[in-house]
Design a protein around this motif. Structure first.
Motif, PDB file in Angstrom:
ATOM      1  N   PHE A 150       0.820  -1.218   0.000  1.00  0.00           N
ATOM      2  CA  PHE A 150       0.000   0.000   0.000  1.00  0.00           C
ATOM      3  C   PHE A 150       0.853   1.268   0.000  1.00  0.00           C
ATOM      4  N   ARG A 151       2.084   1.150   0.508  1.00  0.00           N
ATOM      5  CA  ARG A 151       2.956   2.341   0.592  1.00  0.00           C
ATOM      6  C   ARG A 151       3.762   2.567  -0.677  1.00  0.00           C
ATOM      7  N   ILE A 152       3.678   1.666  -1.642  1.00  0.00           N
ATOM      8  CA  ILE A 152       4.435   1.819  -2.896  1.00  0.00           C
ATOM      9  C   ILE A 152       3.514   2.467  -3.932  1.00  0.00           C
ATOM     10  N   PRO A 153       3.753   3.723  -4.299  1.00  0.00           N
ATOM     11  CA  PRO A 153       2.818   4.477  -5.152  1.00  0.00           C
ATOM     12  C   PRO A 153       2.423   3.752  -6.438  1.00  0.00           C
ATOM     13  N   VAL A 154       3.393   3.174  -7.139  1.00  0.00           N
ATOM     14  CA  VAL A 154       3.074   2.555  -8.433  1.00  0.00           C
ATOM     15  C   VAL A 154       2.233   1.302  -8.255  1.00  0.00           C
ATOM     16  N   LEU A 155       2.532   0.514  -7.228  1.00  0.00           N
ATOM     17  CA  LEU A 155       1.856  -0.765  -7.041  1.00  0.00           C
ATOM     18  C   LEU A 155       0.547  -0.652  -6.269  1.00  0.00           C
ATOM     19  N   SER A 156       0.431   0.351  -5.422  1.00  0.00           N
ATOM     20  CA  SER A 156      -0.706   0.433  -4.505  1.00  0.00           C
ATOM     21  C   SER A 156      -2.056   0.366  -5.222  1.00  0.00           C
TER      22      SER A 156
END
Length: 563
Positions: A290-296
């Protein structure tokens, strides 16, 4: 349609006629007849079958407003039977398919039902069969058990012309009788008028954006006020498409077929969905992604698709409080999950969180036309255009259920914030006293425990003990792990000990739990621990476990795993 155009509907029969006229070839119901085979019924076909069955009921020359039962799992023909009963001038009496024989016999007798429709029952039929009088006139719906003495829906419809004299129903007449799910004592017959049903829908149309392009899946009991009010009457009022689930084994397949845009569930099932995801993808891993912008964003869409809820634009939860941690988790995924609050006694029309006004832990503002206040003792009181006509054959209890100025006593404790949003803090009758003389409200404590991935259901209890304690049921998969691998107990103990410390740190001294007891039983509707709407039956649970509790508490351990 605009809100003003809905005003012409006086009863749900008017809604049926309207949609059968303006969109006759649009599919209303999609009914599975097996895990693979489905049949579509258009609005015109539904109206035709309803009118043919109504003609048959009229041919029986039953007394005016005869009470007619409907027993069965959800199906297209369940709703058609309901409509046919009304069109013929009678009153419908829904029975939960999970009733045992004794309770079914009681409901049929108490309601003065003179005949019954029986639908899909599967394995539940052997449990309830003996409660249905053999001499009661019976019509079986498609998918029902084979009964020699019964007439069959399909045969009647094929042999009967549509009614030429549909009964015009007065809005103030009783339409149906909802039997409470019996979480305490005998079920009570709640009398609901046609006006209550239509008033609820007119009110929701002012604040909710339902329309004829929506899709819903029906799987919660139609005998319950919430499924009746949201799905059955909602689809009739707004003209949207309803899909039915064939059963638990095919539910995910049914959900993917329906691709619902509106979805209603209860806390027990929201918890099961959550536990299912967390069992495969631990919360710690989720939080990192959830904290990874691209993957969230991609990950959240993946989870919603996994749940079958990718196209849901509005999700509702009701029947019991939803743990704030769960509400936040779903809303973080991008699901517009709204919590509602109401009762059978006001036809599920009272409060709801509205888009843009959600406060986690609160059940929202009143619907249009509903007044709410808190009594001197903290009880939630509501006055609504949808309030019941009363309890059937029980004028004394009806009178006791209202204040002198016409407010319904809900039996729930609550508080209202500055923006008018209601928070339910417990049940008046669920308060219990410890041996120290302190009162405990169990529901708020249960809500703090719920939301942990190892808890599927919980009951906080402990009358006459020095401190309360919690009885916890594990999710089925975790329960199996515990049975098959003795080493799993240390994991469960560690998680529960940490949870106990966390929750106790948020409670007043007299509320703190002495221990968490992990029970070995699976609580279900079949064994009587849950109501048909999956709420815990506190009195049944306490009767089963309190005799053992002294020994558990005496161990002075933070976590006890029942052996």
């Amino acid at each position: 349609m605009s809100a003003a155009q809905y005003e012409k509907f006086e009863t749900l029969l008017d809604c049926l006629d309207h949609w059968a006229s303006v969109q006759p070839n649009k599919v209303y119901f999609t009914q599975p007849f097996s895990a693979e085979k489905t049949v579509d019924y258009t609005w015109a076909q539904v109206a035709d079958q309803v009118n043919r069955m109504a003609a048959y009921l009229q041919s029986l020359n039953l007394p005016e407003k005869t009470h007619i039962g409907i027993l069965g799992k959800n199906s297209a023909h369940w709703i058609m039977a309901d409509l046919a009963i009304w069109r013929a001038g009678h009153v419908s009496i829904p029975l939960y398919p999970t009733l045992n024989a004794e309770t079914a016999e009681y409901v049929l007798d108490n309601s003065d039902a003179k005949m019954i429709f029986i639908g899909k029952m599967d394995e539940l039929w052997r449990v309830v069969e003996k409660g249905i009088p053999l001499d009661m006139p019976t019509i079986t719906l498609p998918l029902a058990p084979q009964l020699k003495h019964a007439k069959q829906w399909d045969a009647i419809v094929a042999a009967t012309a549509p009614t030429t004299k549909p009964v015009k129903r007065n809005k103030d007449e009783m339409a149906t009788m909802l039997y409470t799910s019996g979480s305490t004592g005998k079920p009570k017959g709640v009398m609901i008028s046609f006006n209550a049903m239509i008033s609820a829908l007119r009110g929701t149309s002012q604040v909710m954006s339902f329309n004829s392009t929506d899709r819903m899946i029906s799987y919660l009991p139609l005998a319950h006020a919430a499924e009746r009010a949201i799905l059955e009457t909602g689809s009739l009022f707004y003209g949207f498409h309803v899909y039915f689930s064939f059963g638990l084994d095919s539910f995910i397949q049914d959900l993917q077929r329906a691709r619902p845009t509106l979805f209603f569930s209860v806390p027990r099932l929201w918890t099961k969905f959550y536990n299912g995801i967390c069992g495969k993808i631990p919360l710690g891993v989720q939080h990192i992604i959830f904290r990874i912008p691209v993957l969230s964003g991609l990950f959240k869409k993946f989870l919603l698709k996994k749940l079958g809820l990718a196209e849901v634009r509005m999700a509702l939860s009701g029947s019991a409080p939803l743990a704030p941690a769960l509400m936040s988790w779903y809303r973080n995924l991008g699901l517009d999950l709204l919590e509602g609050y109401a009762m059978s006694e006001n036809f599920a029309y009272s409060h709801c969180s509205l888009p843009g006004k959600v406060r986690v832990g609160y059940v929202g503002n009143t619907y249009p036309g509903v007044e709410c206040k808190i009594s001197e003792v903290g009880e939630v009181l509501v006055k609504s255009p949808c309030n019941m006509m009363g309890y059937y054959k029980n004028p004394e209890l009806t009178a006791e259920s209202y204040t002198e100025d016409g407010f319904l006593k809900t039996g729930d404790m609550g508080e209202i914030d500055a923006q008018g949003r209601l928070k339910i803090t417990g049940r008046v009758k669920e308060l219990f006293k410890t041996s120290k003389g302190k009162y405990i409200a169990p529901v708020p404590i249960e809500n703090r425990l719920n939301g942990h991935e190892l808890i599927e259901a919980v009951c906080v209890t402990g009358p006459s003990f020095s401190q309360p304690f919690a009885l916890v049921m594990l999710p089925l998969e975790e329960h199996k792990k515990l049975e098959q691998n003795p080493g799993e107990a240390s994991h469960v103990e560690s998680e529960m000990t940490e949870l106990l410390a966390h929750v106790n740190g948020q409670l007043e001294a007299h509320e703190r739990l002495s221990c968490i007891v992990v029970v070995k039983d699976i609580w279900s509707m079949e064994n009587g621990f849950l109501t048909p709407t999956m709420k815990i039956k506190r009195n049944v649970i306490e009767a089963n476990y309190l005799p053992k509790a002294e020994g558990w508490v005496a161990l002075k351990k933070p976590v006890v795993i029942e052996s």
